[in-house]
Design a protein around this motif. Structure first.
Motif: not given
Length: 277
Positions: A65-71, A77-81, A83-91, A93-98
């Motif tokens: 993801c955007a801050d270098g965290t390996l998820v 993209e986040l959309d299929r699985t 509650t978020g949307s857009g590329p994982v690489s642009e988020k 970890w703080e955003e993804l954690a929610g």
């Protein structure tokens, strides 16, 4: 009744428990593909369920993801699985954690950091598909930090990522062949030209392949035999039909990846190789 599993010489690879003395010696391995629970793939809930069922191997995907965290996540993209949307690489970890993965209600799960998964099960082995080039550096750092060299296999369709991982680690880890090596095995093998691949084949420990690629049948008895002669294990993905599982195991494949954890557990139980933990 299932036929006895065929034996052949294995390279001694710490990650591959069927290469060493123990309950799984010369036995087929069972992999929970993304946790083998499509409703909440690549989540701790799916992984815990698979481990409780008896799986020793988890197949996972990782992205940066955007801050270098390996998820632990498959799609770009986040959309299929989630509650978020857009590329994982642009988020971050703080955003993804929610975000939440899976169905609404009790099945919804948070996303997982790779380091969290690496620390969660000390005796579980991880088959890690590196989904982007940026993942290599952080993956290597975490393997070195946790001294997890014997518990991980680096996989990627991109052979260059595997090379980068090997060069950066202080100790070797298991690796599988990418598309280039696998394609050459499929195409050159029937022509008796595997000798031209000797250098490439010594750098990998297994091939992880689908039964077929388009109209081309990949996994055949002769393909399995050629791989075995080259010292490579054959792991097949993604197999959910019990009848097909038995056919492949009778053919001599060394591992199966599934999205149906219960089905593969039952097949392995019938063959007296369950649980694998």
């Amino acid at each position: 009744m299932a036929r006895p599993y065929r034996r052949h010489p294995y390279r001694d690879v710490a990650y591959l428990l069927n290469t060493r003395p123990g309950p799984l010696h010369h036995r087929p391995l069972a992999f929970a593909h993304r946790g083998a629970d499509p409703r909440r793939e690549n989540t701790m809930g799916a992984f815990r369920r698979a481990v409780e069922l008896g799986f020793r191997y988890l197949e996972v995907d990782v992205r940066t993801c955007a801050d270098g965290t390996l998820v632990v996540f498959h799609d770009e993209e986040l959309d299929r699985t989630t509650t978020g949307s857009g590329p994982v690489s642009e988020k971050t970890w703080e955003e993804l954690a929610g975000l939440r993965v899976g169905a609404e209600g009790e099945l919804a799960e948070p996303m997982v950091r790779f380091e969290e998964l690496l620390s969660a099960f000390e005796d579980v082995h991880l088959n890690v598909d590196l989904k982007d080039a940026a993942a290599v550096e952080e993956f290597v750092r975490l393997i070195e930090k946790h001294q997890a060299h014997d518990r991980v296999l680096a996989a990627s369709f991109n052979d260059a990522r595997r090379h980068h991982v090997r060069r950066r680690l202080t100790r070797p880890i298991a690796t599988s062949g990418g598309w280039t090596v696998t394609a050459l095995l499929v195409l050159l093998g029937p022509l008796g030209l595997l000798g031209r691949l000797t250098g490439r084949l010594t750098e990998i420990d297994c091939v992880q392949v689908p039964i077929s690629q388009g109209r081309l049948r990949v996994v055949t008895p002769r393909f399995v035999q050629r791989c075995h002669r080259a010292g490579l294990q054959v792991h097949v993905w993604v197999v959910d039909d019990p009848r097909q599982m038995h056919e492949l195991l009778d053919m001599g494949v060394d591992g199966l990846m599934t999205d149906d954890a219960e089905a593969l557990a039952e097949v392995m139980r019938e063959r007296s190789v369950w649980p694998q933990r």
